[in-house]
Motif scaffolding. Structure first.
Motif, PDB file in Angstrom:
ATOM      1  N   GLY A 177       0.809  -1.210   0.000  1.00  0.00           N
ATOM      2  CA  GLY A 177       0.000   0.000   0.000  1.00  0.00           C
ATOM      3  C   GLY A 177       0.843   1.260   0.000  1.00  0.00           C
ATOM      4  O   GLY A 177       0.467   2.276  -0.610  1.00  0.00           O
ATOM      5  N   ASN A 181      -0.537   3.127  -2.959  1.00  0.00           N
ATOM      6  CA  ASN A 181      -1.490   4.148  -2.506  1.00  0.00           C
ATOM      7  C   ASN A 181      -0.844   5.478  -2.165  1.00  0.00           C
ATOM      8  O   ASN A 181      -1.512   6.520  -2.235  1.00  0.00           O
ATOM      9  CB  ASN A 181      -2.233   3.660  -1.253  1.00  0.00           C
ATOM     10  CG  ASN A 181      -3.016   2.389  -1.491  1.00  0.00           C
ATOM     11  OD1 ASN A 181      -3.509   2.149  -2.582  1.00  0.00           O
ATOM     12  ND2 ASN A 181      -3.125   1.564  -0.461  1.00  0.00           N
ATOM     13  N   ARG A 184       2.914   5.930  -5.313  1.00  0.00           N
ATOM     14  CA  ARG A 184       2.299   5.864  -6.646  1.00  0.00           C
ATOM     15  C   ARG A 184       3.304   6.070  -7.784  1.00  0.00           C
ATOM     16  O   ARG A 184       3.198   7.013  -8.571  1.00  0.00           O
ATOM     17  CB  ARG A 184       1.166   6.890  -6.768  1.00  0.00           C
ATOM     18  CG  ARG A 184       0.043   6.655  -5.777  1.00  0.00           C
ATOM     19  CD  ARG A 184      -1.103   7.615  -5.988  1.00  0.00           C
ATOM     20  NE  ARG A 184      -2.189   7.350  -5.053  1.00  0.00           N
ATOM     21  CZ  ARG A 184      -3.340   8.017  -5.058  1.00  0.00           C
ATOM     22  NH1 ARG A 184      -3.545   8.984  -5.947  1.00  0.00           N
ATOM     23  NH2 ARG A 184      -4.282   7.709  -4.181  1.00  0.00           N
ATOM     24  N   SER A 315      -4.385   2.366   3.266  1.00  0.00           N
ATOM     25  CA  SER A 315      -5.338   1.724   2.362  1.00  0.00           C
ATOM     26  C   SER A 315      -6.735   1.698   2.956  1.00  0.00           C
ATOM     27  O   SER A 315      -6.923   1.861   4.158  1.00  0.00           O
ATOM     28  CB  SER A 315      -4.890   0.285   2.063  1.00  0.00           C
ATOM     29  OG  SER A 315      -5.026  -0.527   3.216  1.00  0.00           O
ATOM     30  N   PHE A 320      -8.636  -2.567  -0.979  1.00  0.00           N
ATOM     31  CA  PHE A 320      -7.256  -2.900  -1.324  1.00  0.00           C
ATOM     32  C   PHE A 320      -6.941  -4.384  -1.186  1.00  0.00           C
ATOM     33  O   PHE A 320      -6.258  -4.953  -2.041  1.00  0.00           O
ATOM     34  CB  PHE A 320      -6.306  -2.069  -0.455  1.00  0.00           C
ATOM     35  CG  PHE A 320      -4.878  -2.116  -0.906  1.00  0.00           C
ATOM     36  CD1 PHE A 320      -4.517  -1.692  -2.178  1.00  0.00           C
ATOM     37  CD2 PHE A 320      -3.882  -2.583  -0.061  1.00  0.00           C
ATOM     38  CE1 PHE A 320      -3.199  -1.732  -2.601  1.00  0.00           C
ATOM     39  CE2 PHE A 320      -2.567  -2.624  -0.468  1.00  0.00           C
ATOM     40  CZ  PHE A 320      -2.216  -2.187  -1.739  1.00  0.00           C
TER      41      PHE A 320
END
Length: 368
Positions: A177, A181, A184, A315, A320
């Motif tokens: 994550g 998240n 990126r 997340s 997720f």
């Protein structure tokens, strides 16, 4: 009802397998889960080592996976017989929860580290009737049954072995994550991951899935670096005898990589990671630090670089974790390669093997 649990009787002590009485008179939003298996995480050992405050004696465990046994009167998210992964608790009502950031819930510490329900009641008792702290990260899954709320359950498909899914609730969603998240990365960019235990390896797999073309794994254990290469790392560095930032900036990725993740919490390693970044590079820390202060050399922190701490991969687990399972089914997130199974009664052996590096992700099977 009587359950079996691995109880931490005191700090700095081994776990003790014992029988616990669990009051199963459910509150309206509570769910009784029959635990099938649960991961062993460094955070559990941080309680043992007094790095995180928690009431003792306690039932720890926070990477549980199991089957819904009973539900409270207001529960609609799951039904009896559903397969679920247990995740950290969140209130679902504060501004952070409502904006898609349950890891930063306003009530996070009360719900996950309070040791009791929010009203102070405790449903776990020893044979003398004394309270045993529970609800660790909303679950206390080092036990054959767990009492949780519907907010910290994620329904998962039945076509994937349930016993491998528990680590998705914490360590694996933290590493993956943080990449997918928070940082990126774009396809073709570069990233360095310092510390390739379960969290770091999850970050490496996520970076590969995101299309990073330079993925640098840093560790002091050659066996972990070898597995990192198998799971997606393009380069490995043994930091025992190499200056990380010099090697990256001068030999691997001239000018520095776009992103960095630290899973060690060590000041010297974090400084090297930040020093490996390009101008305006972004770095994240996900470790529980062994020291109370983070110290960054000003020189490596210039040129627009940024550093942030990330909890649980920032997340929304209901979204997720099914995504990670789908990546696994497609062969893009082969996290099962990290897992070694132990029986619950062998928890102290699992701890020893995890601490000496011979096991990456220990998963405890329940004696049902």
């Amino acid at each position: 009802m009587k359950i079996k649990a691995a109880v931490l009787p005191a700090t700095q002590q081994p776990f003790l397998l014992t029988e616990i009485n669990l009051d199963t008179e459910l509150r309206a939003d509570e769910v009784l889960v029959k635990i099938v298996a649960t991961g062993l995480c460094h955070t559990d050992l941080s309680i043992r080592d007094e790095q995180i405050p928690f009431e003792i004696p306690a039932i720890l465990g926070h990477e549980g996976a199991g089957i819904v046994e009973r539900i409270g009167s207001s529960v609609t998210k799951v039904k009896e017989g559903d397969h679920v992964v247990l995740v950290p608790a969140s209130c679902g009502k504060c501004s952070y929860c409502k904006s898609g950031h349950p890891s930063y819930c306003s009530n996070f510490f009360l719900l996950n580290l309070g040791g009791t329900r929010g009203d102070g009641s405790c449903p776990y008792h020893d044979h003398e009737g004394k309270n045993v702290a529970g609800f660790f990260f909303g679950q206390s899954s080092f036990a054959t049954y767990s009492l949780a709320s519907e907010n910290n359950l994620v329904k998962v498909p039945t076509d994937v072995p349930l016993e491998i899914l528990g680590p998705l609730g914490c360590s694996l969603q933290t590493g993956s994550g943080t990449v997918l998240n928070v940082l990126r990365p774009q396809a073709g960019e570069g990233i360095v991951v310092s510390g390739v235990g379960p969290v770091g390896l999850a970050a490496i797999m996520a970076a590969k899935a995101a299309g990073c073309t330079t993925i640098i794994a840093v560790d002091v254990h050659e066996n972990r670096l070898t597995l990192a290469k198998e799971l997606g790392a393009t380069h490995t560095i043994n930091s025992r005898n190499t200056v990380i930032s010099d090697e990256i900036v001068n030999n691997i990725y001239p000018g520095g990589v776009h992103y960095g993740i630290d899973t060690t919490g060590r000041n010297d390693v974090i400084n090297q990671m930040v020093g490996s970044l390009r101008y305006m590079g972004k770095a994240a820390i996900v470790a529980i630090a062994p020291t109370p202060k983070l110290e960054i050399d000003y020189a490596v922190f210039m040129t627009g670089k940024s550093l942030q701490y990330v909890l649980e991969g920032d997340s929304v687990p209901d979204i997720f974790i099914p995504q990670l399972i789908e990546l696994y089914k497609r062969g893009l997130f082969p996290f099962d390669k990290l897992i070694k199974f132990y029986n619950l009664e062998d928890i102290n052996q699992a701890v020893e093997d995890s601490e000496n590096g011979t096991t990456l992700k220990a998963v405890l099977r329940m004696p049902h």
